[in-house]
Design a protein around this motif. Structure first.
Motif, short mmCIF file in Angstrom:
data_model
loop_
_atom_site.label_atom_id
_atom_site.label_comp_id
_atom_site.label_asym_id
_atom_site.label_seq_id
_atom_site.Cartn_x
_atom_site.Cartn_y
_atom_site.Cartn_z
N GLN A 79 0.81 -1.22 0.00
CA GLN A 79 0.00 0.00 0.00
C GLN A 79 0.84 1.27 0.00
O GLN A 79 0.51 2.27 0.66
CB GLN A 79 -0.96 0.00 1.20
N ASP A 164 -14.19 6.44 -8.57
CA ASP A 164 -12.75 6.42 -8.83
C ASP A 164 -12.26 7.64 -9.61
O ASP A 164 -11.06 7.82 -9.79
CB ASP A 164 -12.37 5.16 -9.60
N ARG A 181 -7.95 5.70 -5.92
CA ARG A 181 -8.59 5.05 -4.79
C ARG A 181 -7.49 4.63 -3.84
O ARG A 181 -6.35 4.39 -4.24
CB ARG A 181 -9.42 3.84 -5.21
N ASP A 182 -7.83 4.54 -2.56
CA ASP A 182 -6.88 4.07 -1.55
C ASP A 182 -5.54 4.81 -1.69
O ASP A 182 -5.50 6.01 -1.57
CB ASP A 182 -6.69 2.55 -1.67
N ASN A 183 -4.46 4.09 -1.95
CA ASN A 183 -3.12 4.69 -2.06
C ASN A 183 -2.73 5.00 -3.50
O ASN A 183 -1.56 5.31 -3.78
CB ASN A 183 -2.08 3.74 -1.47
N PRO A 210 -2.04 8.30 2.73
CA PRO A 210 -3.35 7.65 2.50
C PRO A 210 -3.87 6.99 3.76
O PRO A 210 -3.11 6.38 4.52
CB PRO A 210 -3.04 6.61 1.42
N SER A 211 -5.16 7.12 3.97
CA SER A 211 -5.76 6.52 5.18
C SER A 211 -6.15 5.09 4.91
O SER A 211 -6.31 4.66 3.78
CB SER A 211 -6.97 7.33 5.60
#
Length: 211
Positions: A79, A164, A181-183, A210-211
Motif C-alpha cells: 500500500q 474512482d 482510490r486508496d493509495n 493515504p488513510s
C-alpha cells in the motif's frame, strides 16, 4: 523517504524526475530513477511516468523481468503511495483499446479509449492547457480553484466506477483528468509541464498519507 521513478524507457522520465526533485527540495526526500525491481519493491513512494502508446508502455514494463511483480508488491500488497502520469495513469486501467486490446495493470477498473470530442473543431491529440474540476482528494485539493494543467493525449480513461474519478476537464464533453482510490492516484495531464500547479501537486503527493 525514498521515492522511485520507474525507469522503463518512458519519454517523460527525466522531466518527471527533475520536477519531483524540485518539489522535494528542502524536505530530505530522496528521488531515484530505477528499473531495479528490488528498489521498486522497497520504495516508500512510486511514480510511473509515460508517454506514447498504451501497448508500447506496457511492453516496456514487461521487458524488465520482475518489474510488474515488484509494482504489485509495493503498491497493492504494501500500500505504498503511487502516482501515475499520463500513460502511467492509463496503465492503471483494466484494458487499453489502442491498436487492438491490451491488458493494463487492472488496479482501477476501466478502459482507455480514443478521445471523441463532440466538437469537430477540437483536434486530436489534445495538446495544451485545460481547466481542472475541483477535487477534495488530498493530492489535488490544494490546487487553485481555476487550476490549469498541461495535456498531451489522444486516449482517455473511462472508469467503471464514478467514485474512482477525482477530477475532469471539458474537451468537447467531460474527460477524466485524474483517477484514484486508496493509495493510488493517476493524472492524465503532465505535472512536470504544468508549472506551479504541477509542482504543487507533486509536493502534495510527497506529503500524502493515504488513510
Amino acid at each position: 523517504m525514498a521515492v522511485v521513478v520507474v525507469d522503463y524507457g518512458a519519454g517523460n522520465l527525466k522531466s518527471a524526475a527533475k520536477a519531483l526533485m524540485e518539489a522535494a527540495k528542502g524536505t530530505g526526500v530522496e528521488v531515484a530513477v530505477t528499473a531495479d525491481p528490488a528498489a521498486v519493491a522497497r520504495a516508500d513512494r512510486i511514480v510511473l511516468p509515460g508517454v506514447g502508446a498504451f501497448a508500447d508502455c506496457k511492453a516496456g514494463l514487461e521487458a524488465h523481468a520482475g518489474l510488474i511483480e515488484a509494482l504489485n508488491e509495493a503498491v497493492l500488497a504494501k500500500q505504498r503511495p503511487f502516482l501515475g502520469i499520463c500513460v502511467g495513469m492509463q496503465l492503471m486501467a483494466t484494458l487499453g483499446i489502442e491498436y487492438g486490446e491490451h491488458k493494463g495493470l487492472d488496479w482501477i477498473e476501466g478502459k482507455v479509449v480514443r478521445l471523441t470530442p463532440n466538437d469537430p473543431t477540437l483536434k486530436i491529440p489534445q495538446i495544451g492547457w485545460n481547466n481542472l474540476s475541483p477535487s477534495t482528494h488530498p493530492v489535488l485539493r490544494g490546487l487553485p480553484q481555476d487550476a490549469d494543467a498541461y495535456f498531451v493525449h489522444s486516449y482517455h480513461f473511462v472508469a467503471a466506477r464514478d467514485a474512482d474519478v477525482l477530477s475532469r476537464i471539458d474537451y468537447g464533453g467531460p474527460v477524466v483528468a485524474a483517477v484514484g482510490r486508496d493509495n493510488l492516484i493517476g493524472v492524465q495531464f503532465h505535472p512536470e509541464k504544468s508549472q506551479a500547479v504541477g509542482l504543487r501537486l507533486l509536493a502534495d503527493f510527497l506529503k500524502w498519507q493515504p488513510s
